[in-house]
Design a protein around this motif. Structure first.
Motif, mmCIF file in Angstrom:
data_model
loop_
_atom_site.group_PDB
_atom_site.id
_atom_site.type_symbol
_atom_site.label_atom_id
_atom_site.label_comp_id
_atom_site.label_asym_id
_atom_site.label_seq_id
_atom_site.Cartn_x
_atom_site.Cartn_y
_atom_site.Cartn_z
ATOM 1 N N ASP A 49 22.514 -15.805 -97.822
ATOM 2 C CA ASP A 49 23.385 -15.955 -98.986
ATOM 3 C C ASP A 49 23.995 -17.349 -99.014
ATOM 4 O OD1 ASP A 49 23.232 -13.393 -100.260
ATOM 5 O OD2 ASP A 49 24.475 -12.565 -98.666
ATOM 6 N N ALA A 50 24.478 -17.789 -97.858
ATOM 7 C CA ALA A 50 25.095 -19.115 -97.780
ATOM 8 C C ALA A 50 24.090 -20.197 -98.159
ATOM 9 C CB ALA A 50 25.644 -19.353 -96.379
ATOM 10 N N ALA A 51 22.888 -20.090 -97.621
ATOM 11 C CA ALA A 51 21.858 -21.091 -97.918
ATOM 12 C C ALA A 51 21.540 -21.131 -99.406
ATOM 13 C CB ALA A 51 20.600 -20.789 -97.112
ATOM 14 N N ALA A 56 31.786 -22.275 -98.569
ATOM 15 C CA ALA A 56 32.231 -21.687 -97.309
ATOM 16 C C ALA A 56 31.985 -20.187 -97.320
ATOM 17 C CB ALA A 56 33.719 -21.969 -97.070
ATOM 18 N N THR A 57 31.730 -19.633 -96.147
ATOM 19 C CA THR A 57 31.644 -18.177 -96.021
ATOM 20 C C THR A 57 33.038 -17.642 -95.747
ATOM 21 O OG1 THR A 57 31.034 -18.456 -93.679
ATOM 22 C CG2 THR A 57 29.260 -18.093 -95.255
ATOM 23 N N ILE A 106 21.692 -23.025 -90.433
ATOM 24 C CA ILE A 106 22.438 -24.194 -90.895
ATOM 25 C C ILE A 106 21.672 -25.471 -90.575
ATOM 26 C CG2 ILE A 106 24.567 -25.518 -90.575
ATOM 27 C CD1 ILE A 106 25.985 -22.824 -90.089
ATOM 28 N N ALA A 107 20.999 -25.489 -89.453
ATOM 29 C CA ALA A 107 20.203 -26.664 -89.092
ATOM 30 C C ALA A 107 19.087 -26.919 -90.099
ATOM 31 C CB ALA A 107 19.613 -26.485 -87.699
ATOM 32 N N ALA A 108 18.661 -25.867 -90.800
ATOM 33 C CA ALA A 108 17.584 -26.006 -91.789
ATOM 34 C C ALA A 108 18.078 -26.597 -93.108
ATOM 35 C CB ALA A 108 16.930 -24.651 -92.036
ATOM 36 N N ARG A 168 28.529 -30.353 -96.706
ATOM 37 C CA ARG A 168 29.492 -29.680 -97.581
ATOM 38 C C ARG A 168 29.519 -28.162 -97.352
ATOM 39 N NH1 ARG A 168 26.971 -27.716 -102.270
ATOM 40 N NH2 ARG A 168 24.817 -28.426 -102.536
ATOM 41 N N PHE A 169 28.988 -27.738 -96.237
ATOM 42 C CA PHE A 169 29.038 -26.317 -95.902
ATOM 43 C C PHE A 169 29.998 -26.090 -94.743
ATOM 44 C CE2 PHE A 169 27.567 -22.709 -93.301
ATOM 45 C CZ PHE A 169 27.826 -21.695 -94.209
#
Length: 296
Positions: A57-59, A71-72, A89-91, A99-100
């Motif tokens: 979802d975040a991605a 932000a989660t 996140i590394a992806a 900005r995450f």
């Protein structure tokens, strides 16, 4: 925390459980992408994906936006391993990663079968994020913190704290516990309705579930409320302390109370009688953007 970080979050953001692409069909995902584009155009500082989002979802929300902080709020440490989260996140590409912000929480015993020693579990999770092949360091995470120990951890091991369902008085206490440098970004639920009884009914429809969760009720008892304030979905005194109810100017005034109490950023969750917290209340988001124009 630097002034640049505070500027990245902005003073006012939007918190919504509706920002979950994985919970929508194709038409729903199209509507969400359109809503995200509008929220970005309205200049809200941060978009908080509420209600235990997944790394996917975040991605997806990061990919659907261009410049806004995402932000989660919050990702449960019981649902996704630190290694899985760090790898996802590394992806992200470099601009997206910058900005995450990873909002983390320990959720609640009644909702998590394996719930045990939440503070120790959070410490271990943060250690694993630090030790990942591509670490997610303190500058990229915040903690859902209510009590003194978790607030201290948020100051020591993250940018700061993202408390949920709290009063302005709790915000003042949290600022003292965190110290002057940590980020403090409480959520504030709002009902744009000038009928007090109807607004409180909408608020109670959301609050009733949370009053079954000891982490929240224990925190409210620490703040001076009593068990009787939890009856019937929440007393008027409790609702008026936890929510911003009324017209847009009243929402602005209540938000200012949290900023004056020490919040760096306030994440607004708009509730409506029709949708509770689960819809895309775009008209309300637009109306609020008007009264917060000088802060956005």
């Amino acid at each position: 925390m630097t002034s640049e970080t505070r500027e990245t979050f902005g003073r006012v953001g939007i918190w919504s459980t509706a920002l979950h692409p994985s919970r929508r069909d194709h038409a729903g995902r199209v509507a969400l992408v359109e809503a995200l584009a509008e929220l970005e155009e309205l200049n809200y500082g941060t978009l908080w994906i509420g209600g235990s989002p997944s790394p996917a979802d975040a991605a997806a929300v990061v990919a659907a936006t261009r410049t806004v902080t995402v932000a989660t709020g919050i990702l449960s440490i019981w649902d996704h391993s630190a290694e899985e989260v760090a790898a996802r996140i590394a992806a992200f590409d470099t601009s997206e990663r910058g900005r995450f912000v990873l909002g983390l929480g320990v959720s609640h015993g009644p909702m998590v079968p394996q719930y045990a020693k939440p503070y120790s579990a959070m410490v271990a999770y943060l250690d694993a994020l630090d030790d990942a092949a591509e670490p997610v360091g303190p500058e990229h995470r915040v903690l859902a913190a209510l009590g003194p120990k978790m607030l201290e951890l948020a100051a020591d091991r993250a940018l700061g704290a993202h408390p949920y369902l709290v009063t302005a008085e709790h915000t003042a206490e949290a600022r003292t516990a965190l110290g002057p440098d940590a980020l403090l970004a409480p959520e504030l639920s709002v009902v744009l309705d000038t009928d007090p009884d109807r607004a409180r009914t909408t608020a109670r429809s959301m609050l009733a579930m949370y009053l079954q969760l000891p982490n929240y009720t224990d925190n409210l008892l620490r703040l001076g409320f009593s068990e009787s304030d939890f009856d019937g979905g929440g007393s008027a005194r409790l609702l008026d302390a936890l929510f911003a109810l009324g017209d847009a100017e009243r929402i602005r005034a209540r938000t200012q109370e949290y900023l004056d109490a020490g919040a760096d950023h306030v994440a607004l969750q708009v509730l409506t009688a029709e949708e509770g917290g689960g819809g895309l209340p775009r008209a309300e988001w637009r109306e609020l953007a008007g009264v917060f124009a000088d802060l956005l």
